[in-house]
Design a protein around this motif. Structure first.
Motif, PDB file in Angstrom:
ATOM      1  N   ARG A  57      -5.880   3.021  -1.045  1.00 51.77           N
ATOM      2  CA  ARG A  57      -6.913   2.041  -1.379  1.00 51.77           C
ATOM      3  C   ARG A  57      -6.482   1.006  -2.411  1.00 51.77           C
ATOM      4  NH1 ARG A  57      -7.766   6.751  -3.800  1.00 51.77           N
ATOM      5  NH2 ARG A  57      -8.469   6.910  -5.977  1.00 51.77           N
ATOM      6  N   LEU A  79     -15.712   7.471   5.525  1.00 51.53           N
ATOM      7  CA  LEU A  79     -15.474   6.836   4.233  1.00 51.53           C
ATOM      8  C   LEU A  79     -16.749   6.226   3.648  1.00 51.53           C
ATOM      9  CD1 LEU A  79     -12.083   5.082   5.029  1.00 51.53           C
ATOM     10  CD2 LEU A  79     -12.430   6.916   3.356  1.00 51.53           C
ATOM     11  N   PHE A 105      -8.033   6.093   2.221  1.00 51.48           N
ATOM     12  CA  PHE A 105      -8.488   6.267   0.839  1.00 51.48           C
ATOM     13  C   PHE A 105      -7.306   6.374  -0.115  1.00 51.48           C
ATOM     14  CE2 PHE A 105     -10.085   8.748  -2.779  1.00 51.48           C
ATOM     15  CZ  PHE A 105     -11.177   7.964  -3.133  1.00 51.48           C
ATOM     16  N   ILE A 108     -15.078   3.702  -2.177  1.00 52.71           N
ATOM     17  CA  ILE A 108     -14.246   2.629  -1.652  1.00 52.71           C
ATOM     18  C   ILE A 108     -15.145   1.594  -0.990  1.00 52.71           C
ATOM     19  CG2 ILE A 108     -13.814   3.924   0.495  1.00 52.71           C
ATOM     20  CD1 ILE A 108     -11.073   2.532   0.632  1.00 52.71           C
ATOM     21  N   TYR A 111     -16.585  10.661   0.056  1.00 55.66           N
ATOM     22  CA  TYR A 111     -16.068   9.317  -0.193  1.00 55.66           C
ATOM     23  C   TYR A 111     -17.134   8.260  -0.478  1.00 55.66           C
ATOM     24  CZ  TYR A 111     -11.700  11.108   1.793  1.00 55.66           C
ATOM     25  OH  TYR A 111     -10.563  11.831   2.047  1.00 55.66           O
TER      26      TYR A 111
END
Length: 272
Positions: free
Chosen positions: A267, A214, A264, A224, A220
């Motif tokens: 999120r 992530l 994700f 995030i 990603y």
């Protein structure tokens, strides 16, 4: 330094083996005179060759485990330790090595001894090996230990009773070592910080790989915030775990990748 004396265990239910009164002896011998019986000894695999290369390059008397041999008609047959013997011969500068000699054993007994040498032993776990490497001053192991300590991750030698891990506990030293190699100390610290802030108990290999994915993958990265990941890990850990297992099964992807996807997708949940 913590030292402890060798103490007997209280094992009244274990029968005592009958002891052969003829003790083995230690001899210094030319390793080239040792014989290997292919009827029960292993052939040299690629892994064997790698081990012998390491023995030759890093020979140390302190690390030496004397081969166990049996004397048969004046010849010494290797029961255990052929890699050590081959390494000594290959090195070329080791004229003598110590061996532990027993006498008068049949081939069946020698083969049984080989089995017991390779079966009846406790393998060193990656975390135990890591602890030893730290004590030995290995630079990479010290870096890993420092990264974990600064992130609040505690490396355990053994799993706790009943698998009752505390937040920050880990046995995933192999995964952490690989991550430090990929992301260096700063990147690995960032990943472990998220896991600890999320209350992970334990900080598992799956979670480490997921958080790393992530934070650093093209898919990603910057999509995030680390704090958002930690919040989700704290707020809905069971949901993440169950959804990730289902996702991994349905999509046929590794569990760590599925875990990253589930985090994700969730999120926007558990705000505040």
């Amino acid at each position: 330094m913590t030292l402890r004396a060798v103490q007997p265990l209280d094992l009244p239910d274990v029968p005592r083996a009958e002891i052969d009164p003829t003790l083995p002896e230690v001899r210094l011998v030319d390793p080239a005179t040792l014989l290997v019986d292919d009827n029960y000894q292993r052939n040299l695999s690629d892994r064997s060759i790698r081990l012998i290369r390491k023995i030759v390059a890093e020979w140390s008397w302190l690390a030496l485990k004397p081969p166990s041999v049996s004397e048969v008609d004046g010849q010494l047959h290797v029961v255990d330790g052929q890699h050590t013997a081959i390494g000594a011969v290959t090195h070329g500068g080791i004229p003598l090595i110590p061996v532990i000699v027993t006498k008068g054993r049949t081939q069946e007994e020698r083969a049984s001894g080989f089995v017991r040498h390779n079966r009846d032993r406790i393998q060193v776990t990656p975390t135990q090996l890591h602890m030893a490497m730290v004590a030995a001053g290995d630079e990479d192991a010290l870096t890993i230990a420092q990264v974990c300590a600064r992130a609040g991750v505690k490396i355990l030698k053994n799993p706790p009773p009943f698998a009752k891990f505390k937040p920050g506990d880990t046995m995933a030293i192999t995964t952490i070592a690989a991550m430090v190699n990929r992301r260096h100390a700063a990147g690995a610290r960032k990943v472990l910080d998220v896991c600890v802030q999320g209350g992970a108990a334990p900080v598992s290999a799956v979670l480490i790989r997921a958080v790393e994915h992530l934070l650093f993958s093209k898919e990603y990265k910057d999509e995030i915030e680390p704090s958002r990941i930690a919040t989700l890990l704290t707020a809905i850990p069971e949901q993440i775990e169950s959804e990730a297992k289902r996702f991994a099964t349905e999509r046929k992807v590794p569990l760590w990748r599925a875990t990253a996807s589930v985090i994700f997708m969730n999120r926007r949940k558990a705000r505040g």
